[in-house]
Each structure stands twice: as structure tokens, then as C-alpha cells.
Design a protein around this motif. Structure first.
Motif, mmCIF file in Angstrom:
data_model
loop_
_atom_site.group_PDB
_atom_site.id
_atom_site.type_symbol
_atom_site.label_atom_id
_atom_site.label_comp_id
_atom_site.label_asym_id
_atom_site.label_seq_id
_atom_site.Cartn_x
_atom_site.Cartn_y
_atom_site.Cartn_z
ATOM 1 N N GLU A 1 -24.767 -15.658 59.583
ATOM 2 C CA GLU A 1 -24.226 -15.688 58.221
ATOM 3 C C GLU A 1 -24.938 -14.706 57.293
ATOM 4 O O GLU A 1 -24.361 -14.202 56.327
ATOM 5 C CB GLU A 1 -24.339 -17.105 57.651
ATOM 6 N N LEU A 2 -26.202 -14.394 57.583
ATOM 7 C CA LEU A 2 -26.955 -13.468 56.739
ATOM 8 C C LEU A 2 -26.424 -12.042 56.841
ATOM 9 O O LEU A 2 -26.678 -11.216 55.962
ATOM 10 C CB LEU A 2 -28.434 -13.493 57.123
ATOM 11 N N GLY A 3 -25.688 -11.750 57.906
ATOM 12 C CA GLY A 3 -25.089 -10.433 58.055
ATOM 13 C C GLY A 3 -25.949 -9.462 58.837
ATOM 14 O O GLY A 3 -27.174 -9.574 58.871
ATOM 15 N N ASP A 4 -25.316 -8.498 59.488
ATOM 16 C CA ASP A 4 -26.019 -7.555 60.346
ATOM 17 C C ASP A 4 -27.011 -6.688 59.579
ATOM 18 O O ASP A 4 -28.003 -6.224 60.142
ATOM 19 C CB ASP A 4 -25.019 -6.657 61.072
ATOM 20 N N ASP A 5 -26.738 -6.454 58.281
ATOM 21 C CA ASP A 5 -27.659 -5.625 57.505
ATOM 22 C C ASP A 5 -28.988 -6.326 57.278
ATOM 23 O O ASP A 5 -30.017 -5.680 57.089
ATOM 24 C CB ASP A 5 -27.031 -5.274 56.141
ATOM 25 N N THR A 6 -28.966 -7.673 57.289
ATOM 26 C CA THR A 6 -30.199 -8.435 57.076
ATOM 27 C C THR A 6 -30.847 -8.801 58.403
ATOM 28 O O THR A 6 -32.047 -8.597 58.607
ATOM 29 C CB THR A 6 -29.902 -9.727 56.274
ATOM 30 N N VAL A 7 -30.060 -9.364 59.301
ATOM 31 C CA VAL A 7 -30.556 -9.748 60.628
ATOM 32 C C VAL A 7 -29.555 -9.269 61.670
ATOM 33 O O VAL A 7 -28.478 -9.861 61.823
ATOM 34 C CB VAL A 7 -30.736 -11.276 60.751
ATOM 35 N N GLY A 8 -29.890 -8.226 62.390
ATOM 36 C CA GLY A 8 -28.985 -7.704 63.402
ATOM 37 C C GLY A 8 -28.955 -8.567 64.649
ATOM 38 O O GLY A 8 -29.775 -9.473 64.833
ATOM 39 N N VAL A 9 -28.022 -8.268 65.507
ATOM 40 C CA VAL A 9 -27.859 -9.022 66.748
ATOM 41 C C VAL A 9 -29.132 -8.986 67.583
ATOM 42 O O VAL A 9 -29.526 -9.988 68.197
ATOM 43 C CB VAL A 9 -26.661 -8.469 67.554
ATOM 44 N N VAL A 10 -29.798 -7.840 67.589
ATOM 45 C CA VAL A 10 -31.007 -7.694 68.407
ATOM 46 C C VAL A 10 -32.068 -8.702 67.983
ATOM 47 O O VAL A 10 -32.728 -9.343 68.820
ATOM 48 C CB VAL A 10 -31.552 -6.250 68.301
ATOM 49 N N ARG A 11 -32.257 -8.881 66.679
ATOM 50 C CA ARG A 11 -33.255 -9.826 66.186
ATOM 51 C C ARG A 11 -32.870 -11.266 66.541
ATOM 52 O O ARG A 11 -33.721 -12.085 66.886
ATOM 53 C CB ARG A 11 -33.411 -9.688 64.672
ATOM 54 N N ILE A 12 -31.584 -11.581 66.447
ATOM 55 C CA ILE A 12 -31.141 -12.941 66.790
ATOM 56 C C ILE A 12 -31.379 -13.213 68.268
ATOM 57 O O ILE A 12 -31.824 -14.300 68.660
ATOM 58 C CB ILE A 12 -29.657 -13.145 66.426
ATOM 59 N N LEU A 13 -31.100 -12.230 69.102
ATOM 60 C CA LEU A 13 -31.325 -12.395 70.539
ATOM 61 C C LEU A 13 -32.807 -12.613 70.839
ATOM 62 O O LEU A 13 -33.164 -13.453 71.666
ATOM 63 C CB LEU A 13 -30.803 -11.169 71.290
ATOM 64 N N GLY A 14 -33.653 -11.860 70.170
ATOM 65 C CA GLY A 14 -35.084 -12.042 70.370
ATOM 66 C C GLY A 14 -35.554 -13.411 69.939
ATOM 67 O O GLY A 14 -36.412 -14.028 70.578
ATOM 68 N N PHE A 15 -34.970 -13.921 68.856
ATOM 69 C CA PHE A 15 -35.337 -15.257 68.379
ATOM 70 C C PHE A 15 -34.880 -16.320 69.369
ATOM 71 O O PHE A 15 -35.606 -17.293 69.635
ATOM 72 C CB PHE A 15 -34.718 -15.513 67.008
#
Length: 388
Positions: free
Chosen positions: A206-220
Motif C-alpha cells: 500500500e505504501l507504493g513502489d516509490d516508498t517500498v519496492g518489491v525487492v525490499r518487500i521480498l527481503g523482509f
């Protein structure tokens, strides 16, 4: 003892003499075979954990050199491998999922899960408490946080086993598990764009790719799956072991259940599920007459620090539910203090409360227990349980 070795499996049974030797005889121990250093005294470990400029996580958390390349993470770098300020910025975003209110909301589900499992165990008699409760519960909690559908949750355990086993040399298995995990959560992220839920993946999307991209979500997601399962299993198995071995301390908690919450840090201190993790020295460090060269791995032995008499007094090795614990290294400290610490404490408290309520005379048989492989997390792979 006159040495140190990375442990795993059956070698986890009694590491305490090793740790005492390290603290007293070799507080900055150099493992020549692996060319890494070991810190074991509380103040040294505490200070190193806080000093992320000197002791960096960016090259991985094991003593293996080239760890990040071996895992093949590429740009999918989990939060635990970041140093400030990148780590701080991302941690601030995900910490919203671990507020006291969110953790409190989790308790009814955790308690229902524990009660259902214990009632089943009581009905069937003796069992393997790890298989029946101590492993499924953390997996259930992690899956809930990430919004993983119930039918997909069994995959968590196989991924975790493979990733943890990588520290024992099975890099290929870990790479495959990491690839499967990344593929799964890539699909889940896309689903959450159009079908959001009340979970951390949805919140980050929901924060959007400009704030948290897919790569960061995958790492989390990797961090949650790899770090949230086995560690809680280690706490729960270790707590059952302590309560079996020290009936006097069990009696105190049974007589005054309100003490359980206050005693959780004592359980965490002595069990130390994450026995140690590594950092990399970014500069030459002089400590206790020894020089740790820049670029060398440094193993922070949390479990040894948690039993240091310099911090906890002459009874540091003893289990005492009345002990006032001001500081422990179980969740590390500083920037890398475990984000899920409050969730782990919740699981420990609820399980102990329900064990003492449903099975006041339970025992676990550590002589027939099996320990999991891997030199960083100490936990039972199986633990025979008699409800009494």
C-alpha cells in the motif's frame, strides 16, 4: 575445555563449558581454521552489537566469507543485512506491524492455537511437543503476519529448514529454498495489489513502489520466514526443558501465574535461541590485547554473554524466575534489536501459561531429544513430551 568449535546437532547438548572457557581464557578468540574471531563477554558483545559502523552486517551474519554471493540474493537484500541508515529507514516502515496494540490483538489467536494443540496432546498421551506445538506455532504466527493463506503455510517449514541448513554447508539447498520463497512472495505481492488484507505484505504494498519496492518487500519476507520460526521454537523447547529440570521454579510460577510475564526474560536469557551471529569488522579493533583485523568476521556469542557472571552475578548459570534482568543479548541490541521480540515474548508467555494450566505435571525427556543442525540457532528438532 581449551578450545572452541561451531556446534550443531548433538553438539548443542552442552555448550556451556565452552562458553565459560571463552569468557575466562580467550575473550577475543581467533578461530584459525575459519579465520574469524569470537566475542563472549557481555560488555564486549553488547558494545559490538551497538557499533554498526565498526561491526557491519552488510557481508552476512555467518562466519562464512562470501555468504551473500553464495545465497544468490542479488538485490533482494533482507533488512537484517542492512546497516544504518538504510536499515533504520526500512525498519521504521515495518515497525508499525509490531506495535503493542498489534501484538495484543494477536494473543487470542495464539492462545486458541496453543489450547487446541495441548488438548489434542492430552487426549493422545505422550508425543513430540516440537512437532505438535513448538514448531507449528511460530510458523502460524509468521504466516499470519505476512498474510499467507492457510493452505500455503506448510511450505514455510521446508524453506526454513533449508535456509538454516545452509550454515551447515548445504548452500545449494538454501539457494533453492530462497528462490522458491522469492517466487512465492512475488506472486503474493501481486495478489495484494488488488486483494489487500490486514497483514504486513499488504501494508508495505500500500505504501507504493516509490516508498517500498518489491525487492525490499521480498527481503523482509525472507527475514520473517528465516528468522521468526526456528528462534521461537528454540525458546519454547528450552523453556519446557528448564521447567522440567527445575521443579522449584515451576512451583513458583504455578502458584503465582502473574509472575510468568515478569520471568520471560529469564527464560530468554538462558535459552538464547540464537546462540551467536556474526558481523564483519570494518576497521582494526584492539580488544583485550588482541587485534581484530579489518575485513574479518566476528562472531557475537549471545548465549555466552547471557551467562556472564560479570553482568549477572555468581548465579548467572542458574534458572531463577525471581531474577531481575535489566539487559539481555537474546534479541541483540541497538539498530539490529529483533523487531519481533515482543511477539516472541508473547508466544513464550502464552505457552508457559497454558502448559502449567493444562499439563501441570508435564515432563520433557531431553535424553531422547534430537537437536537441529546449524551452528547459529539452538533448538530441539524433536522433544518427547509426557503431559503427566
Amino acid at each position: 575445555m581449551s578450545g572452541f568449535t561451531l556446534r550443531g546437532g548433538e553438539l548443542w547438548r552442552e555448550p556451556w563449558e565452552d562458553y565459560a572457557w571463552l569468557r575466562e581464557e580467550s575473550p577475543v578468540h581467533h578461530d584459525e581454521a575459519g579465520d574469524f574471531y569470537v566475542l563472549s563477554r557481555f560488555d564486549d558483545v553488547w558494545n559490538a552489537a551497538r557499533d554498526t559502523d565498526t561491526f557491519s552486517s552488510a557481508s552476512g551474519l555467518t562466519v562464512a566469507y562470501g555468504e551473500m554471493e553464495a545465497l544468490g540474493m542479488g538485490d533482494n537484500v533482507p533488512m537484517v543485512f542492512l546497516d544504518p541508515p538504510d536499515h533504520t529507514q526500512f525498519r521504521r516502515l515495518v515497525s508499525r506491524g509490531f506495535t503493542p496494540r498489534r501484538v495484543e490483538e494477536l494473543e487470542p489467536m495464539v492462545r486458541e492455537f496453543v489450547r487446541d494443540r495441548l488438548e489434542s496432546i492430552v487426549d493422545t498421551g505422550a508425543s513430540d511437543i516440537v512437532e505438535q506445538l513448538f514448531k507449528p506455532l511460530p510458523s502460524f504466527v509468521v504466516a499470519h503476519y505476512l498474510g499467507v493463506p492457510v493452505e500455503d503455510r506448510p511450505q514455510f517449514d521446508s524453506w526454513t529448514e533449508a535456509i538454516v541448513a545452509s550454515s551447515s554447508g548445504d548452500a545449494a539447498g538454501a539457494t533453492n529454498a530462497f528462490s522458491e520463497l522469492i517466487s512465492y512472495f512475488s506472486d503474493l505481492i501481486e495478489r495484494r495489489r488488488t486483494d489487500p488484507g490486514d497483514d504486513l505484505v499488504s501494508m508495505l504494498v500500500e505504501l507504493g513502489d516509490d516508498t517500498v519496492g518489491v525487492v525490499r518487500i521480498l527481503g523482509f519476507a525472507f527475514t520473517m520466514v528465516a528468522g521468526g520460526n526456528d528462534t521461537a521454537t528454540g525458546l519454547l523447547g528450552g523453556a519446557a526443558d528448564l521447567l522440567t529440570g527445575r521443579r522449584d521454579q515451576r512451583a513458583k510460577l504455578a502458584a503465582a501465574p502473574e509472575l510468568i510475564d515478569e520471568s520471560i526474560d529469564e527464560f530468554l536469557r538462558l535459552t538464547s535461541p540464537v546462540q551467536n551471529l556474526a558481523r564483519t569488522a570494518t576497521r582494526n579493533v584492539e580488544l583485550h590485547g588482541t587485534t581484530i583485523p579489518a575485513g574479518r568476521k566476528v562472531l557475537l556469542c549471545y548465549a555466552a554473554a547471557n551467562r556472564d557472571p560479570r553482568e549477572f552475578g555468581p548465579t548467572a548459570e542458574d534458572f531463577d524466575v525471581d531474577r531481575t534482568v535489566d539487559k539481555i543479548m537474546t534479541f541483540s541490541y541497538g539498530a539490529h534489536h529483533c523487531l519481533g521480540a515482543s511477539v516472541a515474548r508473547l508466544q513464550g508467555r502464552v505457552v508457559i501459561e497454558e502448559l502449567l494450566s493444562h499439563c501441570p505435571d508435564f515432563t520433557v525427556d531431553t535424553t531422547r531429544a534430537e537437536y537441529a543442525e546449524g551452528p547459529y540457532v539452538r533448538r530441539f528438532r524433536s522433544l518427547p513430551f509426557d503431559p503427566g
